[in-house]
Design a protein around this motif. Structure first.
Motif, PDB file in Angstrom:
ATOM      1  N   GLU A  14       0.830  -1.210   0.000  1.00  0.00           N
ATOM      2  CA  GLU A  14       0.000   0.000   0.000  1.00  0.00           C
ATOM      3  C   GLU A  14       0.863   1.258   0.000  1.00  0.00           C
ATOM      4  OE1 GLU A  14      -3.618   2.034   2.648  1.00  0.00           O
ATOM      5  OE2 GLU A  14      -2.729   0.108   3.234  1.00  0.00           O
ATOM      6  N   GLN A  15       1.947   1.225   0.787  1.00  0.00           N
ATOM      7  CA  GLN A  15       2.842   2.393   0.844  1.00  0.00           C
ATOM      8  C   GLN A  15       3.586   2.569  -0.477  1.00  0.00           C
ATOM      9  OE1 GLN A  15       4.984   1.084   4.265  1.00  0.00           O
ATOM     10  NE2 GLN A  15       3.730   2.259   5.710  1.00  0.00           N
ATOM     11  N   ARG A  16       4.013   1.459  -1.069  1.00  0.00           N
ATOM     12  CA  ARG A  16       4.682   1.555  -2.360  1.00  0.00           C
ATOM     13  C   ARG A  16       3.749   2.133  -3.411  1.00  0.00           C
ATOM     14  NH1 ARG A  16       9.549   2.466  -3.735  1.00  0.00           N
ATOM     15  NH2 ARG A  16       8.574   3.957  -5.158  1.00  0.00           N
ATOM     16  N   SER A  17       2.485   1.738  -3.325  1.00  0.00           N
ATOM     17  CA  SER A  17       1.491   2.284  -4.254  1.00  0.00           C
ATOM     18  C   SER A  17       1.325   3.784  -4.049  1.00  0.00           C
ATOM     19  CB  SER A  17       0.141   1.579  -4.064  1.00  0.00           C
ATOM     20  OG  SER A  17       0.229   0.219  -4.422  1.00  0.00           O
ATOM     21  N   ALA A  18       1.377   4.216  -2.780  1.00  0.00           N
ATOM     22  CA  ALA A  18       1.253   5.643  -2.484  1.00  0.00           C
ATOM     23  C   ALA A  18       2.423   6.419  -3.071  1.00  0.00           C
ATOM     24  CB  ALA A  18       1.159   5.874  -0.978  1.00  0.00           C
ATOM     25  N   ASP A  20       4.252   5.464  -5.633  1.00  0.00           N
ATOM     26  CA  ASP A  20       4.091   5.430  -7.089  1.00  0.00           C
ATOM     27  C   ASP A  20       3.054   6.465  -7.541  1.00  0.00           C
ATOM     28  OD1 ASP A  20       5.974   3.439  -7.274  1.00  0.00           O
ATOM     29  OD2 ASP A  20       4.507   1.798  -7.382  1.00  0.00           O
ATOM     30  N   ARG A  21       1.978   6.582  -6.770  1.00  0.00           N
ATOM     31  CA  ARG A  21       0.967   7.601  -7.116  1.00  0.00           C
ATOM     32  C   ARG A  21       1.566   9.009  -7.024  1.00  0.00           C
ATOM     33  NH1 ARG A  21      -2.432   4.325  -3.999  1.00  0.00           N
ATOM     34  NH2 ARG A  21      -2.267   5.742  -2.206  1.00  0.00           N
ATOM     35  N   LEU A  22       2.410   9.210  -5.997  1.00  0.00           N
ATOM     36  CA  LEU A  22       3.070  10.506  -5.861  1.00  0.00           C
ATOM     37  C   LEU A  22       3.918  10.800  -7.087  1.00  0.00           C
ATOM     38  CD1 LEU A  22       4.036  13.008  -4.285  1.00  0.00           C
ATOM     39  CD2 LEU A  22       5.763  11.545  -3.200  1.00  0.00           C
ATOM     40  N   LEU A  23       4.683   9.814  -7.538  1.00  0.00           N
ATOM     41  CA  LEU A  23       5.543  10.017  -8.699  1.00  0.00           C
ATOM     42  C   LEU A  23       4.723  10.298  -9.948  1.00  0.00           C
ATOM     43  CD1 LEU A  23       8.187   7.234  -8.008  1.00  0.00           C
ATOM     44  CD2 LEU A  23       8.564   9.702  -7.940  1.00  0.00           C
ATOM     45  N   ARG A  24       3.595   9.598 -10.060  1.00  0.00           N
ATOM     46  CA  ARG A  24       2.735   9.864 -11.216  1.00  0.00           C
ATOM     47  C   ARG A  24       2.111  11.243 -11.123  1.00  0.00           C
ATOM     48  NH1 ARG A  24       1.194   4.467 -10.310  1.00  0.00           N
ATOM     49  NH2 ARG A  24      -0.729   5.132  -9.275  1.00  0.00           N
ATOM     50  N   SER A  25       1.726  11.645  -9.882  1.00  0.00           N
ATOM     51  CA  SER A  25       1.030  12.917  -9.727  1.00  0.00           C
ATOM     52  C   SER A  25       1.945  14.115  -9.980  1.00  0.00           C
ATOM     53  CB  SER A  25       0.431  13.021  -8.315  1.00  0.00           C
ATOM     54  OG  SER A  25       1.448  13.185  -7.340  1.00  0.00           O
ATOM     55  N   VAL A  26       3.244  13.955  -9.679  1.00  0.00           N
ATOM     56  CA  VAL A  26       4.138  15.096  -9.897  1.00  0.00           C
ATOM     57  C   VAL A  26       4.428  15.296 -11.376  1.00  0.00           C
ATOM     58  CG1 VAL A  26       5.189  14.870  -7.626  1.00  0.00           C
ATOM     59  CG2 VAL A  26       6.250  13.716  -9.573  1.00  0.00           C
ATOM     60  N   GLY A  27       4.185  14.262 -12.174  1.00  0.00           N
ATOM     61  CA  GLY A  27       4.244  14.422 -13.623  1.00  0.00           C
ATOM     62  C   GLY A  27       5.635  14.348 -14.213  1.00  0.00           C
ATOM     63  N   SER A  28       5.651  14.511 -15.522  1.00  0.00           N
ATOM     64  CA  SER A  28       6.891  14.342 -16.286  1.00  0.00           C
ATOM     65  C   SER A  28       7.900  15.443 -16.017  1.00  0.00           C
ATOM     66  CB  SER A  28       6.563  14.300 -17.788  1.00  0.00           C
ATOM     67  OG  SER A  28       5.911  15.512 -18.184  1.00  0.00           O
ATOM     68  N   VAL A  29       7.423  16.614 -15.599  1.00  0.00           N
ATOM     69  CA  VAL A  29       8.339  17.721 -15.353  1.00  0.00           C
ATOM     70  C   VAL A  29       9.342  17.357 -14.261  1.00  0.00           C
ATOM     71  CG1 VAL A  29       8.511  20.072 -14.431  1.00  0.00           C
ATOM     72  CG2 VAL A  29       6.786  19.530 -16.158  1.00  0.00           C
ATOM     73  N   VAL A  30       8.836  16.812 -13.149  1.00  0.00           N
ATOM     74  CA  VAL A  30       9.709  16.465 -12.030  1.00  0.00           C
ATOM     75  C   VAL A  30      10.602  15.290 -12.413  1.00  0.00           C
ATOM     76  CG1 VAL A  30       9.754  15.638  -9.655  1.00  0.00           C
ATOM     77  CG2 VAL A  30       8.128  17.402 -10.321  1.00  0.00           C
ATOM     78  N   THR A  31      10.073  14.316 -13.113  1.00  0.00           N
ATOM     79  CA  THR A  31      10.882  13.182 -13.566  1.00  0.00           C
ATOM     80  C   THR A  31      12.004  13.651 -14.485  1.00  0.00           C
ATOM     81  OG1 THR A  31       8.965  11.712 -13.423  1.00  0.00           O
ATOM     82  CG2 THR A  31      10.828  10.971 -14.767  1.00  0.00           C
ATOM     83  N   GLU A  32      11.676  14.543 -15.376  1.00  0.00           N
ATOM     84  CA  GLU A  32      12.680  15.083 -16.298  1.00  0.00           C
ATOM     85  C   GLU A  32      13.756  15.857 -15.545  1.00  0.00           C
ATOM     86  OE1 GLU A  32      12.833  17.898 -20.308  1.00  0.00           O
ATOM     87  OE2 GLU A  32      10.920  17.039 -19.627  1.00  0.00           O
ATOM     88  N   LEU A  33      13.329  16.590 -14.507  1.00  0.00           N
ATOM     89  CA  LEU A  33      14.301  17.298 -13.679  1.00  0.00           C
ATOM     90  C   LEU A  33      15.268  16.320 -13.031  1.00  0.00           C
ATOM     91  CD1 LEU A  33      12.544  20.155 -11.644  1.00  0.00           C
ATOM     92  CD2 LEU A  33      14.637  20.340 -12.995  1.00  0.00           C
ATOM     93  N   GLY A  34      14.721  15.212 -12.489  1.00  0.00           N
ATOM     94  CA  GLY A  34      15.566  14.201 -11.866  1.00  0.00           C
ATOM     95  C   GLY A  34      16.589  13.652 -12.835  1.00  0.00           C
ATOM     96  N   GLU A  35      16.162  13.370 -14.071  1.00  0.00           N
ATOM     97  CA  GLU A  35      17.072  12.860 -15.093  1.00  0.00           C
ATOM     98  C   GLU A  35      18.124  13.901 -15.448  1.00  0.00           C
ATOM     99  OE1 GLU A  35      14.255  11.966 -18.097  1.00  0.00           O
ATOM    100  OE2 GLU A  35      13.709   9.990 -17.259  1.00  0.00           O
ATOM    101  N   ARG A  36      17.712  15.161 -15.497  1.00  0.00           N
ATOM    102  CA  ARG A  36      18.620  16.252 -15.849  1.00  0.00           C
ATOM    103  C   ARG A  36      19.706  16.404 -14.778  1.00  0.00           C
ATOM    104  NH1 ARG A  36      17.554  20.021 -19.653  1.00  0.00           N
ATOM    105  NH2 ARG A  36      18.777  21.955 -19.633  1.00  0.00           N
ATOM    106  N   PHE A  37      19.308  16.341 -13.503  1.00  0.00           N
ATOM    107  CA  PHE A  37      20.274  16.474 -12.417  1.00  0.00           C
ATOM    108  C   PHE A  37      21.198  15.258 -12.377  1.00  0.00           C
ATOM    109  CE2 PHE A  37      17.966  20.096 -11.303  1.00  0.00           C
ATOM    110  CZ  PHE A  37      18.515  20.745 -10.202  1.00  0.00           C
ATOM    111  N   ALA A  38      20.620  14.071 -12.541  1.00  0.00           N
ATOM    112  CA  ALA A  38      21.431  12.846 -12.501  1.00  0.00           C
ATOM    113  C   ALA A  38      22.480  12.852 -13.615  1.00  0.00           C
ATOM    114  CB  ALA A  38      20.527  11.626 -12.619  1.00  0.00           C
ATOM    115  N   ALA A  39      22.111  13.306 -14.796  1.00  0.00           N
ATOM    116  CA  ALA A  39      23.051  13.354 -15.923  1.00  0.00           C
ATOM    117  C   ALA A  39      24.209  14.301 -15.639  1.00  0.00           C
ATOM    118  CB  ALA A  39      22.314  13.791 -17.191  1.00  0.00           C
ATOM    119  N   ALA A  40      23.961  15.284 -14.790  1.00  0.00           N
ATOM    120  CA  ALA A  40      25.004  16.249 -14.435  1.00  0.00           C
ATOM    121  C   ALA A  40      25.752  15.827 -13.182  1.00  0.00           C
ATOM    122  CB  ALA A  40      24.375  17.630 -14.235  1.00  0.00           C
TER     123      ALA A  40
END
Length: 483
Positions: A14-18, A20-40
């Protein structure tokens, strides 16, 4: 403990689902930011309130991110990518940005601490997520989700405290509150907002260190108090503030209400009464489909704060509080002004406090229509709030008396509604305007016009609509009597 030790915590399905929902709710912008920072070569994580609320099943609004990149490096990483960037909080390590309509704030790993007499915290940057989390206020706010992978980090048992609905600090509560004394107020606020209890260490430290709130700006304390008052159960927060001595430094008038109980207990406990009025005002607020109303809630809490100063013992053991509404209105104005509340809030709360006893002269409906008009006009745009405050102020356990008061107030509301339909009470004006007054009296602009206008307004409130002819005759008689 190092970052390597602050690895992914074990989550239930249930917590893992929560998460995952958080990650989905923050959208692609936040995911893209994470990838951008990790690449740097930099870290990025969702931290604090959004993680806590997602696990509690609460709506997630603001997205707070934390990183090992210093603010200047953050600006470099989002340059040309973000649609807009702002640096209003950069001195505290925070950069804000907007991308595709979504706003986020990125704060460099940090710690804050206050010097003994300082009102502004000193900020130092860190280089590890663990170091950032250990300096956060409570364990339930010291959890993070790494980006872009979604690893959940909980080095201080925030999950367990969420399950137990308990507020506990990552380290010693004394150290946490010394770093930022405002956290004492945040503990009160979270208790009211989330329904959490305070760990014994938090309670003890809050009591011992509450005087440290003196170095925190009035504006920061006010903001926490506002959030507390707008929470689902502000009574919990106010009671904690009082019990732990925190209110002595924020709303000292509230604990003083306990002093109004005389040794013979011949009248009600004004402190408990005030908390009950607050509860009942909130119940009425919700029953009428209203959003949480700061002005109403503050007025309910403060309506009797004039009683300690006006208490008098009369023959036979009777206790009176003559004019406590007048004194209380002044005290409310002073306290809210000291806390830097906006002027409209200060004015509205103090006015409600000054009016909260007016209805008790209504009796069984003996008021004339003119008295009802005055009641409605004096309340003005605060009338609906005054209705709720007056009803909430009935805390008697005598059912017959409570029912009689409710019927009486039903009656006055019906009369106001009838007069409102007939006369538009909120728009009542004299039957003659300023230009007509000048023409009738043969005078130019000046103080006499205002005096005449107020005379005609009183006449209008007393007798209802007069018409221009009758108003003109009355004005001429008034002017003749002044000669």
């Amino acid at each position: 403990m190092s970052d390597s030790q602050a690895a992914e915590a074990t989550l239930t399905d249930e917590q893992r689902s929560a998460v995952d929902r958080l990650l989905r709710s923050v959208g692609s912008v936040v995911t893209e930011l994470g990838e951008r920072f990790a690449a740097a070569g930099h870290e990025l994580a969702i931290v604090g309130g959004p993680v806590r609320d997602a696990l509690l099943g609460r709506p997630v609004h603001d997205i707070d991110l934390t990183t090992d990149a210093v603010p200047q490096r953050v600006l470099e990483l989002v340059d040309g990518w973000a649609d807009a960037v702002w640096t209003i909080g950069i001195e505290f390590g925070t950069v804000g940005l907007r991308k595709n309509g979504q706003q986020v704030e990125i704060t460099t790993y940090r710690s804050e601490s206050y010097q003994v007499k300082s009102r502004k915290p000193e900020v130092s940057y860190g280089d590890s997520l663990y170091g950032d989390l250990v300096r956060r206020d409570f364990t339930v706010n010291a959890m993070a989700v790494r980006l872009p992978g979604g690893e959940f980090v909980d080095p201080f048992g925030g999950l367990a405290d969420l399950a137990d609905r308990r507020l506990r600090t990552p380290g010693r509560a004394e150290d946490s509150f010394n770093d930022d004394p405002l956290r004492i107020m945040r503990a009160m606020r979270f208790a009211a907002q989330l329904g959490f209890s305070l760990d014994e260490g938090v309670r003890t430290a809050a009591t011992a260190m509450s005087d440290r709130l003196r170095i925190v700006s009035a504006e920061r304390i006010r903001d926490e108090l506002v959030k507390l008052m707008l929470s689902p159960n502000p009574r919990v927060g106010v009671a904690l503030m009082t019990d732990l001595g925190v209110a002595d430094h924020v709303l000292p008038e509230i604990p003083k209400l306990k002093l109004t109980v005389d040794e013979h207990h011949r009248h009600k406990d004004v402190y408990e009464h005030s908390l009950t009025v607050l509860d009942q005002a909130i119940d009425l607020e919700r029953a009428r489909g209203m959003e949480p109303d700061l002005v109403l809630r503050l007025a309910a809490l403060l309506h009797d704060i004039g009683k300690p100063k006006t208490r008098s013992f009369e023959p036979g053991g009777k206790v009176t509080f003559h004019h406590h509404e007048v004194v209380g209105a002044s005290m409310s104005r002073n306290r809210l002004s000291a806390l830097r509340f906006p002027k409209d809030v200060v004015n509205d709360v103090s006015k409600l406090v000054s009016l909260h006893l007016r209805f008790h002269g209504y009796g069984k409906g003996e008021w004339t229509d003119s008295a009802v008009r005055r009641y409605a006009r004096d309340a003005g745009p605060l009338l609906s709030r005054l209705h709720i405050l007056t009803r909430a102020d009935c805390t008697t356990r005598n059912r017959r008396k409570a029912a009689a008061l409710a019927r009486a107030y039903d009656d006055i509301e019906r009369r106001i509604e009838r007069l409102e339909q007939e006369e538009e009470l909120s728009k009542i004006r004299p039957d003659l305007d300023g230009n007509e007054i000048q023409e009738v009296l043969g005078i130019g602009p000046g103080p006499l016009v205002g005096q005449a206008w107020r005379f005609l307004l009183e006449l209008r409130l007393e007798n209802g609509p007069l018409g221009k002819e009758a108003a003109t005759e009355a004005l001429r008689r008034w002017a003749a009597e002044r000669e």
